[in-house]
Design a protein around this motif. Structure first.
Motif, mmCIF file in Angstrom:
data_model
loop_
_atom_site.group_PDB
_atom_site.id
_atom_site.type_symbol
_atom_site.label_atom_id
_atom_site.label_comp_id
_atom_site.label_asym_id
_atom_site.label_seq_id
_atom_site.Cartn_x
_atom_site.Cartn_y
_atom_site.Cartn_z
ATOM 1 N N ASN A 31 0.808 -0.954 0.768
ATOM 2 C CA ASN A 31 0.302 -0.152 0.075
ATOM 3 C C ASN A 31 1.024 1.369 -0.354
ATOM 4 N N TYR A 76 0.505 4.686 -2.557
ATOM 5 C CA TYR A 76 0.742 5.222 -2.622
ATOM 6 C C TYR A 76 1.790 6.574 -2.745
ATOM 7 N N ARG A 108 -5.045 8.260 -2.537
ATOM 8 C CA ARG A 108 -4.087 8.237 -1.413
ATOM 9 C C ARG A 108 -4.938 7.930 0.512
ATOM 10 N N SER A 143 -6.212 4.556 -0.044
ATOM 11 C CA SER A 143 -4.868 3.753 0.783
ATOM 12 C C SER A 143 -4.509 3.500 2.426
ATOM 13 N N ILE A 144 -4.829 4.752 2.563
ATOM 14 C CA ILE A 144 -4.196 4.807 3.982
ATOM 15 C C ILE A 144 -5.655 4.161 4.833
#
Length: 211
Positions: free
Chosen positions: A73, A77, A86, A89-90
């Motif tokens: 990830n 990112y 982003r 992903s976080i």
């Protein structure tokens, strides 16, 4: 089957060597994938050793699962500048970490953690597919061919779709013949994935890289 496993180890070893040799030539996201390949090789050696000495290597894969997801990830990112990507992903990474922490205490280390692997696969499928969509939607065909991330994405999508099917349905298939076919397929998909990464590390050229 044993010879095929050795082929997998050899491919991982060569991919690790190429990642280390060309590390300074890789962009940030590919450096993270290079680190992932090296760590995968190390953990696979640990798993092989524990399988031989203790006849149980499940703990190795349990420990490696969150490391693998975080690195993958983070690589995506770093590569994708899209704000929504982003944030996604976080968020997915944090959700998996929370899930992992809540489940780790109750894991039975005598049984392969297929549910944990399935959750990881789902998250990674979302990230890789989303990344592929952004690459395809924002680039022309010629430029897309030069983007090495799209080739890594293809390797990941093949591997993830294969492993998702295997871990999702292996409880329903109990015959030795089918289990052997599934193991064979899983090893082949691993070989294809890390062969793809090895080729990317081998042919890396920063002047033609599309960030």
């Amino acid at each position: 089957m044993r010879n095929l496993i050795y082929v997998y180890y050899i491919v991982l070893f060569l991919a690790s060597l190429l990642a280390i040799k060309n590390f300074n030539k890789l962009n940030k996201s590919l450096k993270i994938f290079g680190l992932l390949v090296v760590l995968t090789f190390v953990f696979e050696l640990c798993a092989f050793y524990m399988a031989k000495t203790r006849h149980n290597n499940i703990i190795v894969y349990v420990v490696f699962t969150p490391i693998e997801l975080i690195l993958i990830n983070f690589a995506y990112y770093t590569h994708q500048k899209d704000s929504l990507f982003r944030k996604t992903s976080i968020a997915l990474t944090l959700l998996f970490i929370v899930y992992f922490i809540t489940q780790i205490g109750g894991l039975n280390l005598s049984v392969f953690p297929d549910k944990l692997i399935m959750i990881e696969n789902i998250i990674l499928c979302i990230i890789v597919a989303y990344s592929s969509y952004l690459i395809v939607s924002k680039q022309h065909y010629i430029e897309m061919k030069k983007n090495k991330m799209i080739w890594i994405n293809m390797g990941f999508l093949f591997f993830l779709s294969t492993s998702f099917f295997i871990w999702g349905f292996h409880h329903l298939i109990k015959t030795n013949e089918i289990n052997l076919i599934l193991r064979f397929t899983l090893i082949i998909s691993n070989i294809i994935l890390y062969s793809t990464m090895a080729l990317v590390f081998l042919k890396v050229n920063l002047k033609s890289e599309i960030i």
